[in-house]
Design a protein around this motif. Structure first.
Motif, short mmCIF file in Angstrom:
data_model
loop_
_atom_site.label_atom_id
_atom_site.label_comp_id
_atom_site.label_asym_id
_atom_site.label_seq_id
_atom_site.Cartn_x
_atom_site.Cartn_y
_atom_site.Cartn_z
N ASP A 101 0.82 -1.22 0.00
CA ASP A 101 0.00 0.00 0.00
C ASP A 101 0.85 1.27 0.00
O ASP A 101 0.58 2.22 -0.74
CB ASP A 101 -0.94 0.02 1.21
CG ASP A 101 -2.17 -0.84 1.00
OD1 ASP A 101 -2.20 -1.60 0.01
OD2 ASP A 101 -3.11 -0.76 1.81
N MET A 102 1.89 1.28 0.84
CA MET A 102 2.71 2.49 0.93
C MET A 102 3.45 2.74 -0.38
O MET A 102 3.58 3.89 -0.82
CB MET A 102 3.71 2.35 2.08
CG MET A 102 4.20 3.67 2.63
SD MET A 102 2.87 4.60 3.40
CE MET A 102 3.02 6.15 2.56
N VAL A 105 1.01 4.26 -2.87
CA VAL A 105 0.80 5.69 -2.62
C VAL A 105 2.00 6.50 -3.11
O VAL A 105 1.84 7.54 -3.76
CB VAL A 105 0.56 5.94 -1.12
CG1 VAL A 105 0.57 7.45 -0.81
CG2 VAL A 105 -0.78 5.34 -0.68
N ASN A 106 3.21 6.03 -2.82
CA ASN A 106 4.41 6.73 -3.27
C ASN A 106 4.48 6.80 -4.79
O ASN A 106 4.87 7.83 -5.36
CB ASN A 106 5.66 6.03 -2.73
CG ASN A 106 5.81 6.17 -1.23
OD1 ASN A 106 5.19 7.04 -0.61
ND2 ASN A 106 6.61 5.32 -0.62
N ASP A 109 2.06 9.40 -6.02
CA ASP A 109 2.58 10.75 -5.77
C ASP A 109 3.60 11.15 -6.84
O ASP A 109 3.60 12.29 -7.32
CB ASP A 109 3.23 10.82 -4.39
CG ASP A 109 2.22 10.77 -3.25
OD1 ASP A 109 1.02 11.00 -3.52
OD2 ASP A 109 2.64 10.50 -2.10
N SER A 143 -7.33 1.07 0.47
CA SER A 143 -7.23 1.89 1.68
C SER A 143 -7.57 3.34 1.37
O SER A 143 -7.42 3.79 0.22
CB SER A 143 -5.82 1.81 2.26
OG SER A 143 -4.90 2.48 1.41
N ALA A 145 -5.87 5.93 2.07
CA ALA A 145 -4.66 6.62 1.60
C ALA A 145 -4.49 6.43 0.11
O ALA A 145 -4.15 7.37 -0.63
CB ALA A 145 -3.43 6.11 2.35
N ILE A 146 -4.72 5.21 -0.38
CA ILE A 146 -4.61 4.94 -1.82
C ILE A 146 -5.70 5.69 -2.57
O ILE A 146 -5.45 6.28 -3.64
CB ILE A 146 -4.71 3.42 -2.08
CG1 ILE A 146 -3.42 2.73 -1.61
CG2 ILE A 146 -4.96 3.14 -3.56
CD1 ILE A 146 -3.44 1.22 -1.78
N CYS A 148 -7.26 8.48 -1.76
CA CYS A 148 -6.98 9.93 -1.79
C CYS A 148 -5.89 10.24 -2.81
O CYS A 148 -6.00 11.19 -3.59
CB CYS A 148 -6.57 10.41 -0.41
SG CYS A 148 -7.93 10.51 0.78
N ALA A 149 -4.81 9.45 -2.79
CA ALA A 149 -3.71 9.68 -3.74
C ALA A 149 -4.18 9.47 -5.17
O ALA A 149 -3.76 10.18 -6.09
CB ALA A 149 -2.55 8.75 -3.42
N GLU A 189 -12.01 11.98 4.87
CA GLU A 189 -10.93 12.52 4.04
C GLU A 189 -11.14 12.17 2.57
O GLU A 189 -10.94 13.00 1.68
CB GLU A 189 -9.58 11.98 4.52
CG GLU A 189 -8.38 12.41 3.69
CD GLU A 189 -8.12 13.91 3.73
OE1 GLU A 189 -7.43 14.41 2.83
OE2 GLU A 189 -8.62 14.59 4.66
N ARG A 193 -11.76 14.70 -0.70
CA ARG A 193 -11.03 14.65 -1.97
C ARG A 193 -11.99 14.44 -3.15
O ARG A 193 -11.80 15.00 -4.23
CB ARG A 193 -9.99 13.53 -1.95
CG ARG A 193 -8.86 13.75 -0.97
CD ARG A 193 -8.07 15.00 -1.31
NE ARG A 193 -7.00 15.24 -0.36
CZ ARG A 193 -6.27 16.34 -0.34
NH1 ARG A 193 -6.50 17.31 -1.21
NH2 ARG A 193 -5.31 16.50 0.55
#
Length: 285
Positions: A101-102, A105-106, A109, A143, A145-146, A148-149, A189, A193
């Motif tokens: 997941d991280m 997201v990276n 970005d 997730s 976070a994913i 939103c990105a 959140e 978005r």
């Protein structure tokens, strides 16, 4: 610069998560160097620190490193956005358990950053396989976070590209976005978005038509003039746009009708907010 990109691409092509992470950091470092070029060395701790001034894309054009990067992006071999999309696809396929997941997201970005530094790379999202990749990442299984990105990446991919918006619509992108927006399971959140995305979607469209009196790379006439012929990136990954496609825009009223099918009674309020509060500071209107 080719050697730096080669090292990063080798790591991004790995099946090892740690090497992919290293490749993403190498790409990030390269983009940071280009964006911060000419701003001097950072101040030491304790000195009066201020955020560097905001720089527009045209401000970077005199910098030799940026010009070299921009020209390299015109070819398929060194195009960073294409490599990142390939990496993103690999991570999505193998990251069902959340372990990547991280990294996802990276990667998203960095795709945002590359598309802002090299707007012609947005043409990659005229291909349904790449647009569908983003839409898949908006599914509830992913997730917050994913999600939103992905929403931010989607805005950057559609910015000043009406043809990309038409691809998004044809792939039921509005259904995907509005279903997530209406779901009770969607967090605050993500909904924020999504609201930003809907504001963006309802802004007027501007066709990206190259100036007739200058020969340049596609979608970059003000930045690096004198690049002859078709973009190699287009020849490798997308289609050369015809004049009719370049002007394939919809009015705000037409888009309102599209959106009304999925969010009846909500769109008028969004348009009022857009007119009253100007959430994008007038940049997109």
């Amino acid at each position: 610069m080719e050697s730096l990109l080669s090292l990063a691409f080798d790591n991004l092509s790995s099946f090892d998560g740690s090497k992919i992470k290293k490749g993403l950091r190498q790409v990030e470092g390269l983009l940071a160097q280009i964006c911060l070029a000419g701003q001097g060395s950072p101040k030491k701790q304790g000195e009066n620190q201020q955020q560097p001034p905001r720089r527009m894309l045209a401000d970077l054009s005199p910098d030799p490193a940026f010009r070299e990067f921009f020209k390299l992006q015109e070819g398929f071999e060194w195009n960073v956005a294409q490599r990142l999309l390939t990496t993103l696809d690999w991570l999505v396929v193998r990251g069902g358990d959340g372990s990547y997941d991280m990294l996802i997201v990276n990667t998203l970005d960095l795709i945002q950053g590359v598309l802002l530094l090299h707007p012609p790379s947005r043409v990659l999202f005229q291909r349904s396989v790449h647009m569908n990749l983003l839409l898949d990442l908006l599914e509830p299984i992913n997730s917050p976070a994913i999600q939103c990105a992905t929403i931010i990446t989607l805005v950057v991919a559609l910015l000043d590209m009406p043809q990309n918006i038409r691809v998004f619509e044809a792939l039921d992108g509005l259904l995907t976005v509005t279903s997530l927006f209406k779901s009770r399971e969607t967090g605050r959140e993500v909904k924020f978005r999504l609201t930003e995305f809907l504001y963006f979607y309802l802004t007027p469209e501007t066709p990206n038509i190259p100036k007739p009196d200058r020969t340049s790379v596609i979608a970059g006439p003000e930045l690096i003039p004198g690049s002859p012929g078709k973009s190699k990136l287009l020849a490798s990954g997308g289609r050369q746009r015809s004049k009719s496609e370049s002007g394939n825009t919809l009015s705000v009223d037409a888009k309102k009708q599209h959106l009304d099918r999925y969010l009846p009674g909500v769109v008028d309020e969004l348009l009022k907010d857009l007119d009253t509060y100007k959430p994008f500071g007038g940049i997109l209107s």
